[in-house]
Design an enzyme around this catalytic site. Sequence first.
Site, short mmCIF file in Angstrom:
data_model
loop_
_atom_site.label_atom_id
_atom_site.label_comp_id
_atom_site.label_asym_id
_atom_site.label_seq_id
_atom_site.Cartn_x
_atom_site.Cartn_y
_atom_site.Cartn_z
N ARG A 86 0.84 -1.20 0.00
CA ARG A 86 0.00 0.00 0.00
C ARG A 86 0.88 1.24 0.00
O ARG A 86 1.88 1.32 0.71
CB ARG A 86 -0.91 0.01 1.23
CG ARG A 86 -1.82 1.23 1.23
CD ARG A 86 -2.89 1.16 2.28
NE ARG A 86 -3.71 2.36 2.21
CZ ARG A 86 -4.87 2.47 2.80
NH1 ARG A 86 -5.35 1.48 3.51
NH2 ARG A 86 -5.56 3.57 2.71
N ARG A 95 -6.21 1.15 -3.82
CA ARG A 95 -5.18 0.67 -2.93
C ARG A 95 -4.92 -0.82 -3.13
O ARG A 95 -5.83 -1.59 -3.41
CB ARG A 95 -5.48 0.97 -1.47
CG ARG A 95 -6.87 0.67 -1.03
CD ARG A 95 -7.25 1.58 0.14
NE ARG A 95 -8.65 1.50 0.46
CZ ARG A 95 -9.58 2.33 -0.03
NH1 ARG A 95 -9.27 3.26 -0.87
NH2 ARG A 95 -10.83 2.21 0.32
N ASP A 98 -6.26 -2.67 1.93
CA ASP A 98 -6.85 -1.86 2.98
C ASP A 98 -7.35 -2.82 4.05
O ASP A 98 -8.06 -3.78 3.73
CB ASP A 98 -8.02 -1.04 2.41
CG ASP A 98 -8.62 -0.09 3.42
OD1 ASP A 98 -7.87 0.46 4.25
OD2 ASP A 98 -9.85 0.12 3.37
N ASP A 100 -9.38 -2.60 7.57
CA ASP A 100 -10.12 -1.77 8.53
C ASP A 100 -10.42 -2.57 9.79
O ASP A 100 -10.87 -3.71 9.70
CB ASP A 100 -11.44 -1.30 7.93
CG ASP A 100 -11.28 -0.22 6.89
OD1 ASP A 100 -10.30 0.55 6.97
OD2 ASP A 100 -12.12 -0.14 5.98
#
Length: 173
Positions: A86, A95, A98, A100
């Site tokens: 990234r 990207r 990712d 989260d």
Amino acid sequence: MLARVFLGLGSNLGDRLAHLAAARQGLEADGVMWLRASGIYETEPWGFTNQPEFANQVVEVALPEALGSPEALLQVLQRVEFAVGRTPTHHWGPRVLDIDLLAFGELSVATPTLTLPHPGIPQRAFVLVPWAEIAPEFVHPTWGTPIAGLLAALPTPARAGVRWLCGPVGATE
């Protein structure tokens, strides 16, 4: 009782499935063990829409004692994202990877670097569809509604934009 920790993974650049598999390897190298992993879903981009489609999945993980706080886990997640490739881009931009932190048990956190549970969850089919696959009963006190109920409340067109791609990559379950 241990906190139920859920992560959302996504990739829309390069070999998306390889990036998700690399994320699992990187997390496991830091002692983060995958308990359950959803299948992988192809989804349209959120926010900034002029970019390739994403491969998304949600996983429930168990943490080593050293990662017993959301802040410590966030540092590992960011390190893995950058190790996989990234690079900084604009908000909601494309990207390689990712990751989260969606929920850390029932904790509610609001700092400049972390908000838990992740605030966009109730509106994001690309999170709710895979999450409902592995933990439809999970209820965070902020929402007061199980994941399956949040998903059912989304408009049909939003749910239709999330398409099954394949089972979990690199999974042993």
